[in-house]
Scaffold this motif. Structure first.
Motif, PDB file in Angstrom:
ATOM      1  N   GLN A 102     -18.268  15.566  49.048  1.00 28.05           N
ATOM      2  CA  GLN A 102     -17.634  14.398  48.453  1.00 28.05           C
ATOM      3  C   GLN A 102     -17.436  13.301  49.497  1.00 28.05           C
ATOM      4  OE1 GLN A 102     -13.605  15.065  47.193  1.00 28.05           O
ATOM      5  NE2 GLN A 102     -13.448  13.138  46.064  1.00 28.05           N
ATOM      6  N   ALA A 103     -16.932  13.681  50.672  1.00 23.32           N
ATOM      7  CA  ALA A 103     -16.690  12.702  51.723  1.00 23.32           C
ATOM      8  C   ALA A 103     -17.999  12.111  52.249  1.00 23.32           C
ATOM      9  CB  ALA A 103     -15.910  13.345  52.864  1.00 23.32           C
ATOM     10  N   THR A 104     -18.992  12.950  52.458  1.00 25.52           N
ATOM     11  CA  THR A 104     -20.284  12.471  52.967  1.00 25.52           C
ATOM     12  C   THR A 104     -20.914  11.478  51.997  1.00 25.52           C
ATOM     13  OG1 THR A 104     -20.640  14.572  54.129  1.00 25.52           O
ATOM     14  CG2 THR A 104     -22.564  13.161  53.787  1.00 25.52           C
ATOM     15  N   LYS A 105     -20.899  11.797  50.722  1.00 26.59           N
ATOM     16  CA  LYS A 105     -21.466  10.895  49.724  1.00 26.59           C
ATOM     17  C   LYS A 105     -20.713   9.568  49.691  1.00 26.59           C
ATOM     18  CE  LYS A 105     -22.554  12.528  45.689  1.00 26.59           C
ATOM     19  NZ  LYS A 105     -22.427  13.258  44.401  1.00 26.59           N
ATOM     20  N   ALA A 106     -19.380   9.635  49.721  1.00 27.86           N
ATOM     21  CA  ALA A 106     -18.579   8.410  49.665  1.00 27.86           C
ATOM     22  C   ALA A 106     -18.847   7.523  50.875  1.00 27.86           C
ATOM     23  CB  ALA A 106     -17.097   8.761  49.583  1.00 27.86           C
ATOM     24  N   ILE A 107     -18.921   8.145  52.050  1.00 25.31           N
ATOM     25  CA  ILE A 107     -19.147   7.378  53.271  1.00 25.31           C
ATOM     26  C   ILE A 107     -20.549   6.775  53.289  1.00 25.31           C
ATOM     27  CG2 ILE A 107     -19.408   7.635  55.776  1.00 25.31           C
ATOM     28  CD1 ILE A 107     -17.051   9.745  55.464  1.00 25.31           C
ATOM     29  N   LEU A 108     -21.545   7.545  52.874  1.00 24.64           N
ATOM     30  CA  LEU A 108     -22.907   7.018  52.826  1.00 24.64           C
ATOM     31  C   LEU A 108     -23.025   5.879  51.813  1.00 24.64           C
ATOM     32  CD1 LEU A 108     -25.024  10.293  53.090  1.00 24.64           C
ATOM     33  CD2 LEU A 108     -24.744   8.530  54.831  1.00 24.64           C
ATOM     34  N   ASN A 109     -22.341   5.996  50.696  1.00 22.89           N
ATOM     35  CA  ASN A 109     -22.357   4.913  49.712  1.00 22.89           C
ATOM     36  C   ASN A 109     -21.783   3.635  50.303  1.00 22.89           C
ATOM     37  OD1 ASN A 109     -23.510   6.368  47.607  1.00 22.89           O
ATOM     38  ND2 ASN A 109     -21.553   7.118  46.843  1.00 22.89           N
ATOM     39  N   LEU A 139     -15.181   4.739  60.630  1.00 29.80           N
ATOM     40  CA  LEU A 139     -15.080   4.740  59.168  1.00 29.80           C
ATOM     41  C   LEU A 139     -14.314   3.540  58.640  1.00 29.80           C
ATOM     42  CD1 LEU A 139     -14.258   8.494  58.468  1.00 29.80           C
ATOM     43  CD2 LEU A 139     -16.475   7.372  58.341  1.00 29.80           C
ATOM     44  N   ILE A 140     -13.143   3.262  59.211  1.00 25.67           N
ATOM     45  CA  ILE A 140     -12.278   2.249  58.623  1.00 25.67           C
ATOM     46  C   ILE A 140     -12.411   0.884  59.273  1.00 25.67           C
ATOM     47  CG2 ILE A 140     -10.602   4.023  58.000  1.00 25.67           C
ATOM     48  CD1 ILE A 140      -8.806   3.047  60.220  1.00 25.67           C
ATOM     49  N   GLY A 141     -13.053   0.809  60.447  1.00 27.76           N
ATOM     50  CA  GLY A 141     -13.109  -0.460  61.161  1.00 27.76           C
ATOM     51  C   GLY A 141     -13.844  -1.546  60.426  1.00 27.76           C
ATOM     52  N   THR A 142     -14.887  -1.196  59.665  1.00 32.05           N
ATOM     53  CA  THR A 142     -15.667  -2.213  58.976  1.00 32.05           C
ATOM     54  C   THR A 142     -15.263  -2.369  57.526  1.00 32.05           C
ATOM     55  OG1 THR A 142     -17.356  -0.607  58.335  1.00 32.05           O
ATOM     56  CG2 THR A 142     -17.674  -1.759  60.416  1.00 32.05           C
ATOM     57  N   GLN A 143     -14.340  -1.538  57.044  1.00 31.55           N
ATOM     58  CA  GLN A 143     -14.015  -1.595  55.626  1.00 31.55           C
ATOM     59  C   GLN A 143     -12.649  -2.199  55.354  1.00 31.55           C
ATOM     60  OE1 GLN A 143     -16.219  -1.045  53.438  1.00 31.55           O
ATOM     61  NE2 GLN A 143     -17.725  -0.200  54.831  1.00 31.55           N
ATOM     62  N   ALA A 144     -11.626  -1.764  56.103  1.00 32.05           N
ATOM     63  CA  ALA A 144     -10.288  -2.257  55.805  1.00 32.05           C
ATOM     64  C   ALA A 144     -10.043  -3.643  56.382  1.00 32.05           C
ATOM     65  CB  ALA A 144      -9.242  -1.289  56.359  1.00 32.05           C
ATOM     66  N   THR A 145     -10.673  -3.960  57.510  1.00 32.97           N
ATOM     67  CA  THR A 145     -10.390  -5.203  58.199  1.00 32.97           C
ATOM     68  C   THR A 145     -10.587  -6.457  57.363  1.00 32.97           C
ATOM     69  OG1 THR A 145     -10.950  -4.171  60.303  1.00 32.97           O
ATOM     70  CG2 THR A 145     -10.978  -6.568  60.242  1.00 32.97           C
ATOM     71  N   PRO A 146     -11.699  -6.587  56.581  1.00 33.81           N
ATOM     72  CA  PRO A 146     -11.878  -7.816  55.824  1.00 33.81           C
ATOM     73  C   PRO A 146     -10.788  -8.072  54.810  1.00 33.81           C
ATOM     74  CG  PRO A 146     -13.941  -6.625  55.988  1.00 33.81           C
ATOM     75  CD  PRO A 146     -12.863  -5.719  56.493  1.00 33.81           C
ATOM     76  N   HIS A 147      -9.989  -7.066  54.473  1.00 32.15           N
ATOM     77  CA  HIS A 147      -8.973  -7.244  53.447  1.00 32.15           C
ATOM     78  C   HIS A 147      -7.588  -7.466  54.035  1.00 32.15           C
ATOM     79  CE1 HIS A 147     -12.035  -6.002  50.630  1.00 32.15           C
ATOM     80  NE2 HIS A 147     -12.257  -4.945  51.364  1.00 32.15           N
ATOM     81  N   LEU A 148      -7.508  -7.629  55.364  1.00 31.81           N
ATOM     82  CA  LEU A 148      -6.196  -7.810  55.971  1.00 31.81           C
ATOM     83  C   LEU A 148      -5.537  -9.069  55.435  1.00 31.81           C
ATOM     84  CD1 LEU A 148      -6.878  -6.899  59.686  1.00 31.81           C
ATOM     85  CD2 LEU A 148      -5.639  -5.563  58.003  1.00 31.81           C
ATOM     86  N   LEU A 206      -1.974   1.644  61.248  1.00 33.18           N
ATOM     87  CA  LEU A 206      -3.095   2.565  61.128  1.00 33.18           C
ATOM     88  C   LEU A 206      -2.908   3.465  59.916  1.00 33.18           C
ATOM     89  CD1 LEU A 206      -5.661   3.896  62.207  1.00 33.18           C
ATOM     90  CD2 LEU A 206      -4.220   5.292  63.699  1.00 33.18           C
ATOM     91  N   ALA A 207      -1.675   3.884  59.678  1.00 33.13           N
ATOM     92  CA  ALA A 207      -1.398   4.753  58.528  1.00 33.13           C
ATOM     93  C   ALA A 207      -1.841   4.110  57.225  1.00 33.13           C
ATOM     94  CB  ALA A 207       0.098   5.075  58.473  1.00 33.13           C
ATOM     95  N   SER A 208      -1.510   2.828  57.043  1.00 29.00           N
ATOM     96  CA  SER A 208      -1.873   2.166  55.790  1.00 29.00           C
ATOM     97  C   SER A 208      -3.377   1.923  55.702  1.00 29.00           C
ATOM     98  CB  SER A 208      -1.118   0.843  55.646  1.00 29.00           C
ATOM     99  OG  SER A 208      -1.488  -0.071  56.659  1.00 29.00           O
ATOM    100  N   ARG A 209      -4.023   1.731  56.848  1.00 32.65           N
ATOM    101  CA  ARG A 209      -5.472   1.509  56.837  1.00 32.65           C
ATOM    102  C   ARG A 209      -6.209   2.798  56.452  1.00 32.65           C
ATOM    103  NH1 ARG A 209      -7.818  -1.289  61.889  1.00 32.65           N
ATOM    104  NH2 ARG A 209      -9.493  -1.742  60.418  1.00 32.65           N
ATOM    105  N   ARG A 230      -9.178   5.648  52.278  1.00 28.97           N
ATOM    106  CA  ARG A 230      -9.361   6.855  51.470  1.00 28.97           C
ATOM    107  C   ARG A 230      -9.330   6.530  49.976  1.00 28.97           C
ATOM    108  NH1 ARG A 230      -6.190  10.421  49.242  1.00 28.97           N
ATOM    109  NH2 ARG A 230      -4.238   9.665  50.151  1.00 28.97           N
ATOM    110  N   ARG A 231      -8.420   5.648  49.580  1.00 31.07           N
ATOM    111  CA  ARG A 231      -8.340   5.285  48.163  1.00 31.07           C
ATOM    112  C   ARG A 231      -9.543   4.473  47.714  1.00 31.07           C
ATOM    113  NH1 ARG A 231      -1.836   3.807  47.683  1.00 31.07           N
ATOM    114  NH2 ARG A 231      -1.127   5.988  47.507  1.00 31.07           N
ATOM    115  N   GLN A 232     -10.001   3.558  48.562  1.00 28.36           N
ATOM    116  CA  GLN A 232     -11.175   2.762  48.210  1.00 28.36           C
ATOM    117  C   GLN A 232     -12.417   3.648  48.092  1.00 28.36           C
ATOM    118  OE1 GLN A 232     -11.370  -0.269  51.217  1.00 28.36           O
ATOM    119  NE2 GLN A 232      -9.930  -1.621  50.158  1.00 28.36           N
TER     120      GLN A 232
END
Length: 250
Positions: A140-147, A70-79, A20-23, A28-30
């Motif tokens: 900043q966070a809201t814009k990044a997440i909406l994007n 937040l991370i469930g749909t973004q980090a998973t495809p790159h596992l 979870l830590a790495s995800r 956050r970096r992406q």
């Protein structure tokens, strides 16, 4: 014709091979977010996010649910441990899709409808959302997440500035997300009313952590859609999509 679906767990702790830590760090970096910005959006301290990423602390169950939105749909495809499975699904001769526990399609075969439904739309066809928030980290966070949710965002830090931007034509939003406490002559409700005078059918979502009775009453009497802080990402996403659908924006 039958459609086949493989379901995977939504809980990040259920994924082997990536902590979870790495995800959290990858997300956050992406999204190009600082620890402070992510912390502000989630309503925790920067040190808390730092401890999560170093693996010395773990989110509470409620925070874990919000993080997974937040991370469930973004980090998973790159596992890295699933490439063979992904390739097999893409090349499957029958309609086949891999989805996580939240119902998000991760990969689909060429003959599966989701293959076409999940293709990214051109940027100029994405709904534009005006975000009015004076906290730089939250903005900043809201814009990044909406994007990442495929919305185009225009951020501004005051109600007066938002009204002027719409009046001048600098932005023509399909929806607006407005924090209640804003600097200047207008609070969030005043800003919303001024924007509705310019765009009568504009969907507006008020975000507030307000505790003062008079202000709560003003928000309630406005009849506007409201979501409270700290924001639950899943509810936030659903509320915004519902407002856009009511207006007829896909």
């Amino acid at each position: 014709m039958h459609r086949h679906i493989i379901s995977l767990p939504a809980d990040p702790r259920a994924w082997a091979g990536e902590s979870l830590a790495s995800r959290i760090l990858t997300f956050r970096r992406q999204a190009q977010l600082s620890q402070q910005a992510l912390a502000a959006f989630l309503g925790v301290g920067q040190r808390t996010v730092s401890r999560w990423e170093r693996g010395v602390d773990h989110p509470s169950p409620s925070l874990l649910q919000r993080l997974d939105a937040l991370i469930g749909t973004q980090a998973t495809p790159h596992l890295p441990h699933l490439p063979a499975l992904y390739d097999a699904i893409r090349d499957a001769p029958v309609p086949l899709a891999l989805v996580d526990g939240a119902g998000n399609v991760l990969v689909a075969s060429r003959s599966h409808p989701a293959r076409h439904e999940t293709q990214a739309r051109p940027a100029d066809r994405l709904p534009q959302v005006l975000v009015v928030e004076d906290d730089h980290g939250v903005l900043q966070a809201t814009k990044a997440i909406l994007n990442r949710w495929e919305f185009r965002c225009f951020g501004i830090t005051s109600g007066d500035g938002a009204v002027e931007a719409v009046r001048s034509g600098d932005v023509t939003p399909d929806a607006a997300i407005i924090d209640y406490l804003l600097p200047g002559s207008r609070d969030g409700v005043d800003t919303a009313r001024a924007l509705l005078a310019l765009i009568p059918d504009l969907p507006i979502l008020i975000v507030t952590g307000e505790a003062i009775v008079e202000n709560i009453r003003k928000i309630a009497d406005s009849g506007l859609s409201v979501i409270t802080k700290p924001v639950d990402p899943k509810q936030f996403h659903l509320a915004l999509k519902a407002l856009l659908l009511m207006r007829g924006t896909p």
